[in-house]
Design a protein around this motif. Structure first.
Motif, PDB file in Angstrom:
ATOM      1  N   TYR A 101      -0.011  18.754   0.489  1.00 41.34           N
ATOM      2  CA  TYR A 101      -0.817  19.210   1.930  1.00 41.34           C
ATOM      3  C   TYR A 101      -2.101  18.376   1.965  1.00 41.34           C
ATOM      4  CZ  TYR A 101       2.117  23.471   1.733  1.00 41.34           C
ATOM      5  OH  TYR A 101       3.162  24.351   1.701  1.00 41.34           O
ATOM      6  N   GLU A 102      -2.724  18.219   0.953  1.00 36.52           N
ATOM      7  CA  GLU A 102      -4.086  17.607   0.818  1.00 36.52           C
ATOM      8  C   GLU A 102      -3.962  15.970   1.185  1.00 36.52           C
ATOM      9  OE1 GLU A 102      -6.062  20.807  -1.783  1.00 36.52           O
ATOM     10  OE2 GLU A 102      -6.243  18.808  -2.649  1.00 36.52           O
ATOM     11  N   ALA A 103      -2.680  15.561   0.918  1.00 31.43           N
ATOM     12  CA  ALA A 103      -2.278  13.990   1.573  1.00 31.43           C
ATOM     13  C   ALA A 103      -1.583  14.002   3.048  1.00 31.43           C
ATOM     14  CB  ALA A 103      -1.544  13.287   0.510  1.00 31.43           C
ATOM     15  N   MET A 104      -0.584  14.606   3.023  1.00 29.96           N
ATOM     16  CA  MET A 104       0.230  14.639   4.170  1.00 29.96           C
ATOM     17  C   MET A 104      -0.750  15.199   5.332  1.00 29.96           C
ATOM     18  SD  MET A 104       3.495  14.176   3.308  1.00 29.96           S
ATOM     19  CE  MET A 104       4.513  14.158   2.026  1.00 29.96           C
ATOM     20  N   VAL A 105      -1.236  16.278   5.186  1.00 33.47           N
ATOM     21  CA  VAL A 105      -1.862  16.933   6.425  1.00 33.47           C
ATOM     22  C   VAL A 105      -2.847  16.068   7.204  1.00 33.47           C
ATOM     23  CG1 VAL A 105      -2.807  18.881   7.571  1.00 33.47           C
ATOM     24  CG2 VAL A 105      -0.888  19.151   6.082  1.00 33.47           C
ATOM     25  N   PRO A 106      -4.147  15.750   6.140  1.00 32.33           N
ATOM     26  CA  PRO A 106      -4.868  14.760   6.673  1.00 32.33           C
ATOM     27  C   PRO A 106      -4.501  13.666   7.429  1.00 32.33           C
ATOM     28  CG  PRO A 106      -5.554  15.720   4.599  1.00 32.33           C
ATOM     29  CD  PRO A 106      -4.031  15.956   4.852  1.00 32.33           C
ATOM     30  N   PHE A 107      -3.358  13.013   6.762  1.00 31.12           N
ATOM     31  CA  PHE A 107      -2.905  11.880   7.074  1.00 31.12           C
ATOM     32  C   PHE A 107      -2.205  11.985   8.448  1.00 31.12           C
ATOM     33  CE2 PHE A 107       0.682   8.985   7.945  1.00 31.12           C
ATOM     34  CZ  PHE A 107       0.113   7.673   7.599  1.00 31.12           C
ATOM     35  N   GLN A 108      -1.664  12.972   8.627  1.00 30.59           N
ATOM     36  CA  GLN A 108      -0.992  13.229  10.061  1.00 30.59           C
ATOM     37  C   GLN A 108      -2.075  13.723  11.124  1.00 30.59           C
ATOM     38  OE1 GLN A 108       1.703  16.433   8.562  1.00 30.59           O
ATOM     39  NE2 GLN A 108       3.533  14.954   8.557  1.00 30.59           N
ATOM     40  N   ILE A 109      -3.066  14.466  10.726  1.00 29.57           N
ATOM     41  CA  ILE A 109      -4.088  14.798  11.632  1.00 29.57           C
ATOM     42  C   ILE A 109      -4.761  13.619  12.169  1.00 29.57           C
ATOM     43  CG2 ILE A 109      -6.386  16.062  11.891  1.00 29.57           C
ATOM     44  CD1 ILE A 109      -5.226  18.413  10.286  1.00 29.57           C
ATOM     45  N   LEU A 110      -5.115  12.703  11.185  1.00 30.14           N
ATOM     46  CA  LEU A 110      -6.054  11.531  11.650  1.00 30.14           C
ATOM     47  C   LEU A 110      -5.196  10.805  12.418  1.00 30.14           C
ATOM     48  CD1 LEU A 110      -7.886  11.359   7.970  1.00 30.14           C
ATOM     49  CD2 LEU A 110      -9.048  11.947  10.219  1.00 30.14           C
ATOM     50  N   THR A 111      -4.092  10.286  11.982  1.00 27.00           N
ATOM     51  CA  THR A 111      -3.186   9.398  12.726  1.00 27.00           C
ATOM     52  C   THR A 111      -2.912  10.203  14.366  1.00 27.00           C
ATOM     53  OG1 THR A 111      -2.032   8.871  10.617  1.00 27.00           O
ATOM     54  CG2 THR A 111      -0.842   8.361  12.704  1.00 27.00           C
ATOM     55  N   MET A 112      -2.671  11.357  14.196  1.00 35.99           N
ATOM     56  CA  MET A 112      -2.595  12.016  15.762  1.00 35.99           C
ATOM     57  C   MET A 112      -3.438  11.950  16.519  1.00 35.99           C
ATOM     58  SD  MET A 112      -2.891  15.004  17.296  1.00 35.99           S
ATOM     59  CE  MET A 112      -3.848  16.090  16.129  1.00 35.99           C
ATOM     60  N   VAL A 113      -4.729  11.826  16.120  1.00 37.40           N
ATOM     61  CA  VAL A 113      -5.891  11.472  17.081  1.00 37.40           C
ATOM     62  C   VAL A 113      -6.228  10.097  17.208  1.00 37.40           C
ATOM     63  CG1 VAL A 113      -6.902  13.708  16.434  1.00 37.40           C
ATOM     64  CG2 VAL A 113      -7.717  11.824  15.183  1.00 37.40           C
ATOM     65  N   GLY A 114      -5.372   9.359  16.692  1.00 38.65           N
ATOM     66  CA  GLY A 114      -5.756   7.856  17.039  1.00 38.65           C
ATOM     67  C   GLY A 114      -6.191   6.728  15.824  1.00 38.65           C
ATOM     68  N   HIS A 115      -6.584   7.369  14.683  1.00 34.73           N
ATOM     69  CA  HIS A 115      -7.175   6.551  13.694  1.00 34.73           C
ATOM     70  C   HIS A 115      -5.923   5.988  12.817  1.00 34.73           C
ATOM     71  CE1 HIS A 115     -11.095   8.162  14.751  1.00 34.73           C
ATOM     72  NE2 HIS A 115     -10.396   9.318  14.387  1.00 34.73           N
ATOM     73  N   THR A 116      -6.448   4.779  12.401  1.00 32.99           N
ATOM     74  CA  THR A 116      -5.333   4.137  11.373  1.00 32.99           C
ATOM     75  C   THR A 116      -5.868   4.567   9.950  1.00 32.99           C
ATOM     76  OG1 THR A 116      -5.123   2.239  13.018  1.00 32.99           O
ATOM     77  CG2 THR A 116      -4.569   1.835  10.632  1.00 32.99           C
ATOM     78  N   VAL A 117      -4.632   4.878   9.237  1.00 33.45           N
ATOM     79  CA  VAL A 117      -4.912   5.447   8.049  1.00 33.45           C
ATOM     80  C   VAL A 117      -3.918   4.674   6.952  1.00 33.45           C
ATOM     81  CG1 VAL A 117      -5.007   7.225   6.461  1.00 33.45           C
ATOM     82  CG2 VAL A 117      -5.426   7.726   8.765  1.00 33.45           C
ATOM     83  N   HIS A 118      -4.651   3.661   5.974  1.00 35.00           N
ATOM     84  CA  HIS A 118      -4.268   2.930   4.958  1.00 35.00           C
ATOM     85  C   HIS A 118      -4.051   3.903   3.915  1.00 35.00           C
ATOM     86  CE1 HIS A 118      -4.613  -1.079   7.136  1.00 35.00           C
ATOM     87  NE2 HIS A 118      -4.054  -0.519   7.721  1.00 35.00           N
ATOM     88  N   THR A 119      -2.858   4.084   3.355  1.00 33.17           N
ATOM     89  CA  THR A 119      -2.669   4.826   2.022  1.00 33.17           C
ATOM     90  C   THR A 119      -2.582   3.900   0.558  1.00 33.17           C
ATOM     91  OG1 THR A 119      -0.319   4.978   2.290  1.00 33.17           O
ATOM     92  CG2 THR A 119      -1.824   6.804   2.946  1.00 33.17           C
ATOM     93  N   VAL A 120      -3.432   4.176  -0.253  1.00 35.91           N
ATOM     94  CA  VAL A 120      -3.299   3.157  -1.418  1.00 35.91           C
ATOM     95  C   VAL A 120      -3.365   4.001  -2.556  1.00 35.91           C
ATOM     96  CG1 VAL A 120      -4.441   1.382  -0.158  1.00 35.91           C
ATOM     97  CG2 VAL A 120      -5.908   2.721  -1.793  1.00 35.91           C
ATOM     98  N   CYS A 121      -2.871   3.318  -3.746  1.00 40.69           N
ATOM     99  CA  CYS A 121      -2.622   3.741  -5.221  1.00 40.69           C
ATOM    100  C   CYS A 121      -2.872   2.703  -5.972  1.00 40.69           C
ATOM    101  CB  CYS A 121      -1.211   4.422  -5.241  1.00 40.69           C
ATOM    102  SG  CYS A 121      -1.261   5.290  -7.092  1.00 40.69           S
ATOM    103  N   PRO A 122      -3.625   2.633  -7.224  1.00 44.64           N
ATOM    104  CA  PRO A 122      -3.637   1.561  -7.902  1.00 44.64           C
ATOM    105  C   PRO A 122      -2.027   1.331  -8.629  1.00 44.64           C
ATOM    106  CG  PRO A 122      -5.352   3.188  -8.496  1.00 44.64           C
ATOM    107  CD  PRO A 122      -4.536   3.482  -7.435  1.00 44.64           C
ATOM    108  N   GLY A 123      -1.881   0.232  -8.901  1.00 43.78           N
ATOM    109  CA  GLY A 123      -0.298  -0.209  -9.315  1.00 43.78           C
ATOM    110  C   GLY A 123       0.794  -0.074  -8.287  1.00 43.78           C
ATOM    111  N   LYS A 124       0.255   0.276  -7.264  1.00 49.69           N
ATOM    112  CA  LYS A 124       1.328   0.121  -6.037  1.00 49.69           C
ATOM    113  C   LYS A 124       0.956  -0.563  -4.885  1.00 49.69           C
ATOM    114  CE  LYS A 124       2.931   4.716  -7.700  1.00 49.69           C
ATOM    115  NZ  LYS A 124       4.224   4.959  -7.949  1.00 49.69           N
TER     116      LYS A 124
END
Length: 195
Positions: free
Chosen positions: A17-40
């Motif tokens: 929830y702590e990854a999915m929900v903020p990603f969705q909320i921030l995207t929904m209001v018009g922000h661009t969210v880049h998700t990153v992970c070391p080694g990926k």
């Protein structure tokens, strides 16, 4: 509202929830969210975990979804981002051992850019030296680390649905705080939400 470019640090067994929900909320209001992970890299995924309380002395960890990585970690230039989001779960425990994660986090803290961290996310802020003198909350088991890092911890009303803002940093204890955590973070970002 000017759209912001936001970096989100995740890893395997990030809290679902702590990854999915903020990603969705921030995207929904018009922000661009880049998700990153070391080694990926973009196109990869991380495994998530759902943490819940069902009567044991601590939370249980259940299998969550696969969360998409949309940006290559090795190509991240923190100068090109306006804000940082650090979800909780088990991921921050080992992500804080990565020198590049700490370097990126320090950039946001030292440049007073908005940072949102929830649950175990403040472990990364503590490791980056970003909590000294800050009023913060986190998952209770992370409290001793916040205190050791110089934070003013526990000076706000307790409760899993609470959040606190101190300057550029917005923290919360767990996913039940999403409405308050994201409301405060959107305010720090300068986002305007019409009711």
């Amino acid at each position: 509202m000017a759209a912001k470019k936001i970096l989100m640090l995740v890893g395997d067994f990030v809290e679902d929830y702590e990854a999915m929900v903020p990603f969705q909320i921030l995207t929904m209001v018009g922000h661009t969210v880049h998700t990153v992970c070391p080694g990926k890299k973009a196109g990869d995924t991380v495994k998530t975990a759902v943490h819940d309380f069902i009567g044991d002395q601590t939370y249980v960890e259940l299998q969550g979804h696969r969360f998409a990585i949309n940006t290559n970690f090795d190509e991240v230039d923190p100068n090109s981002y306006d804000a940082l989001v650090i979800p909780g779960g088990r991921a921050p425990e080992y992500l804080r051992l990565n020198p590049r994660v700490i370097e990126i986090t320090k950039h946001f803290a030292e440049n007073n850019k908005p940072i949102a961290a929830i649950c175990h996310g403040p472990q990364i802020l503590a490791a980056a030296g970003a909590l000294k003198g800050k009023h913060v909350i986190s998952y209770p088991a992370v409290g001793p680390e916040c205190v050791a890092a110089g934070a003013n911890y526990g000076t706000v009303s307790p409760g899993a649905d609470n959040a606190v803002t101190d300057g550029n940093i917005v923290t919360a204890p767990a996913w039940p705080a999403h409405p308050e955590w994201m409301r405060q973070f959107l305010k720090v970002l300068g986002s305007k939400i019409e009711a």
